[in-house]
Design an enzyme around this catalytic site. Sequence first.
Site: not given
Length: 465
Positions: A323, A332, A358
Amino acid sequence: MAHSLALVRGTGMSEQDANKERLELALEAAGLDLWENDLVTGEVICKTSKVFTELGYGEEESLSFMDDVFKIVHPEDIPLIKTAINNHLRGIATQYRCEFRVLSKSGAWVWYANYGKIMDRDENNSGRRFIGVTFNIDDRKRNEEMLAVRGQVWRTLVENSPDTIARYDRECRRIYVNLALSTLTEGGEKFLLGKKPSEFPGGQDYVDYEAKIQEVFETGRDIEFELNIKSRTGKELCNHIRLTAEHDSSGSIVTVMGVGRDISELNIQRQKINEMAFYDSLTGLPNRRLLIDRLQHTLASSTRSILHNALIFIDLDNFKTLNDTLGHDIGDLLLKQTAQRLTACMRQEDTVARMGGDEFVIILENLSNHIQEAEFQVETINKKILTILNQPYQLANHNRHITPSIGIVIFSGNQFSIDELMKRADIAMYQAKKAGRNTIRFFDLDMQTAIENRSSLEESIKHAS
């Protein structure tokens, strides 16, 4: 008769005078003012003095207006009076009847009625004595005007209302439909009027609708419900229907009115609000709130059935690094694809939820009532999870492999609370994460500790890796 005559003689009053007094009393009690005209000379023999007093005129004014009453009759009503008189004089009408407005001293128009008849007319004589009564009908006319205005307002509102409106008789047949309903329904007014809902459009929903109309007739109570309908364009709509009893002057129910309001858009908004409250906006999976609700249901069901269930916590390894390096948009995409993969490998009765970040959670319901068989079922499903999550992810222009860490608790009944079960599954997941990628840990509720995955999983993990 002899007794009556004696009374008359005793009071010094003739029979004729007594009858006249009785007549005057009756006229006064009824609010009537007697008049008589001579049709030959045009003379007013008996004048309506009470009417003019009631209108506020003095004696001299009254006498003047009695001789020419048309001076204070509303101009629009004069032709009506003359026509009504002529029709009676010519024998077209058996009686003279007319309603008209008269100007009072204060300047207000007051409604009166005139009823009269030629009393001495026969086949050979056109008659001379024209006798009748005048009486005040202002209150009635004002009420009629008010009701007429209300009726017009009602018709205007109903005909221009976006709501569908229908009126039903005791046989549940439509006796009125407004424009909104006519234009909405295939066939329009022609196919709606005179038909029962069960006859047109027909179908079980309209059979139930008709039963509700009958219930209103029987109980007099309003009923509200939702009805799915199809417009003439084929669009599916949801209508909120309110059925209301309509009564006559005696209080009896004569008709039932049904008013329908299109709440299709409202239902869409409700659904959006529900999704916001219970579903994750990114993945579309149930969120923590809905997960807890499903888990409560699972505990209650397990208590009754004595079947085992499993709670699985899944954390994606090194998600934060991906990320941070590739950006939140890529992160995403990974979360969306993970949600899709997990949903695809679950049974219909199972729940896949996103806790946030997550972390994903799965509830496996209705496993075997034998713990060994339940463990094998969980291991089989975990094999699917490992296999599908270990497949490469195509994230825009990036191809990545992501491994999961999995914590599991198998439970039956309500021995442990939701918080306790979630805490133990979470402990098992973090133990798996510490042990390395593609690791699974079970939390043994009897031993109250996280233990390594069952031996039958070892080959599955190696194969998935």
